[in-house]
Design an enzyme around this catalytic site. Structure first.
Site, short mmCIF file in Angstrom:
data_model
loop_
_atom_site.label_atom_id
_atom_site.label_comp_id
_atom_site.label_asym_id
_atom_site.label_seq_id
_atom_site.Cartn_x
_atom_site.Cartn_y
_atom_site.Cartn_z
N LYS A 168 6.64 -1.81 2.12
CA LYS A 168 5.57 -1.36 2.29
C LYS A 168 3.97 -1.92 2.23
CE LYS A 168 3.37 3.32 3.18
NZ LYS A 168 3.38 3.36 3.93
N TYR B 133 0.50 -1.13 -0.06
CA TYR B 133 -0.19 -0.43 -0.05
C TYR B 133 0.98 1.26 0.51
CZ TYR B 133 0.64 0.83 5.37
OH TYR B 133 1.44 1.55 6.32
N GLU C 206 12.02 2.68 14.27
CA GLU C 206 10.87 4.08 13.96
C GLU C 206 10.13 3.84 14.78
OE1 GLU C 206 9.48 2.69 9.72
OE2 GLU C 206 10.28 0.98 10.11
N LEU D 38 10.90 1.62 7.08
CA LEU D 38 10.74 1.89 6.41
C LEU D 38 11.37 3.73 5.63
CD1 LEU D 38 8.25 0.87 4.13
CD2 LEU D 38 6.53 3.05 4.90
N1 PDD Z 1 2.50 4.79 7.34
N2 PDD Z 1 7.40 3.93 9.22
C1 PDD Z 1 6.23 3.30 8.94
C2 PDD Z 1 6.45 2.12 9.68
C3 PDD Z 1 4.83 3.49 8.19
O1 PDD Z 1 3.99 2.75 8.29
C4 PDD Z 1 5.36 5.24 7.45
C5 PDD Z 1 4.20 5.64 6.66
C6 PDD Z 1 6.46 5.89 7.76
C7 PDD Z 1 6.77 6.84 7.12
O2 PDD Z 1 6.78 6.67 5.50
P1 PDD Z 1 5.56 7.88 4.66
O3 PDD Z 1 6.78 9.23 5.27
O4 PDD Z 1 6.77 7.92 3.25
O5 PDD Z 1 4.60 8.33 4.69
C8 PDD Z 1 7.74 5.21 8.48
C9 PDD Z 1 1.87 5.49 6.55
C10 PDD Z 1 1.23 7.10 6.53
C11 PDD Z 1 0.47 4.29 7.09
O6 PDD Z 1 0.84 3.27 7.26
O7 PDD Z 1 -1.17 5.24 7.23
#
Ligand code: PDD
Length: 284
Positions: free
Chosen positions: A149, A33, A181, A206
């Site tokens: 992801k 996703y 994270e 991620l």
């Molecule tokens: N989550 N780490 C994890 C585990 C994440 O699920 C996300 C993003 C990030 C940050 O990635 P980005 O900057 O590309 O959004 C880091 C999204 C927002 C979610 O699961 O809703």
């Protein structure tokens, strides 16, 4: 107003937007996703989100269901149907529908693309940032490829729920004393010398798109960035802490577990980065 979703090539009212019970996403979490933000019609960091989506698909050997131009058209249509200009768009691709079997389905089984959109309240997010948020540390019990992801998010769900029950906005994930994270965002600290520190990319975090843009913003502001592992103790003793994601931008942290960070106010570096990020990514 009825909400619309995109499922299997069609726009449907959300209540009628359904997928098959033998969708591999449902049975095996066999899918990926992306979440991206759109502010006043402007796609925030879309290049990065699209590139990461292609990478996630490649890593899982799922064939891309749609090209970039067509995807953007579908997102525009989704926003139009939902009468949204500032929104969070959720994009999910699974390996498709097939009789349950751990092996990949026969070649030619089409992947399933699903998209939903909901209103993003930027003012609310800004108000939250002005107050700062709390984190609760949780064991990072995820698998060895969290750089992909995937929709397999059960450890993230459990960590975030436990954090919420401890009165925190996010879970700070810790493995072998090292902060990897957060449950749905990347974790950062600022040391007493003003250097930004965040876990290096690799299989154990991620690679956030917001993380990359934040590094670019820091370079423009002449703020030093070190991509290295840091411990939970280091985080609690830091000058500042914050997290980044597409849905939170740069979110200042004022408390981790029962320890107040610095003076308990959102840090100036985090607030500058938040403004810089918004100016770079969301302004017209
Ligand atoms: N989550 N780490 C994890 C585990 C994440 O699920 C996300 C993003 C990030 C940050 O990635 P980005 O900057 O590309 O959004 C880091 C999204 C927002 C979610 O699961 O809703």
């Amino acid at each position: 107003m009825s909400r619309y979703a995109y499922v299997n090539g069609q726009f449907k009212q959300a209540r009628n937007a359904v997928t098959h019970i033998e969708d591999r996403g449902y049975q095996f979490a066999d899918g990926i996703y992306e979440v991206c933000t759109i502010v006043n019609g402007r796609y925030c960091d879309f290049d990065g989100h699209f590139a990461r989506m292609q990478r996630s698909l490649r890593e899982l050997r799922i064939s891309p269901p749609i090209g970039r131009a067509a995807l953007e058209l579908k997102i525009r249509e989704l926003l139009k149907r939902n009468k949204l200009r500032t929104a969070l768009v959720y994009i999910q691709v699974t390996r498709g529908v097939a009789p349950r079997n751990h092996l990949f389905p026969i070649s030619g089984t089409p992947p399933v693309l699903v998209m939903t959109a909901r209103r993003f309240n930027l003012e609310e997010s800004d108000a939250k940032a002005r107050k700062g948020v709390k984190l609760a540390s949780q064991d990072d019990i995820r698998w060895g490829r969290v750089d992909i992801k995937t929709v397999g998010l059960l450890p993230n769900v459990l960590a975030k729920q436990a954090a919420a029950e401890a009165g925190a906005a996010e879970a700070l994930l810790v493995r072998d004393r090292v902060v990897t994270e957060c449950s749905a965002s990347n974790a950062w600290i600022v040391d007493k010398a003003g250097t930004l520190i965040t876990h290096p990319k690799g299989n154990s975090i991620l690679g956030g798109i917001t993380r990359e843009t934040t590094i670019a913003c820091a370079a423009e502001l002449h703020i030093k960035v070190e991509e290295r592992a840091f411990t939970l103790e280091e985080a609690k003793a830091a000058g500042e802490a914050f997290y980044t994601s597409a849905t939170s931008f740069v979110m200042p942290v004022i408390k981790i577990d029962d320890v107040t960070i610095a003076d308990g106010q959102p840090g100036p570096v985090a607030m500058r980065l938040r403004e810089a990020y918004k100016a770079k990514v969301c302004s017209a």
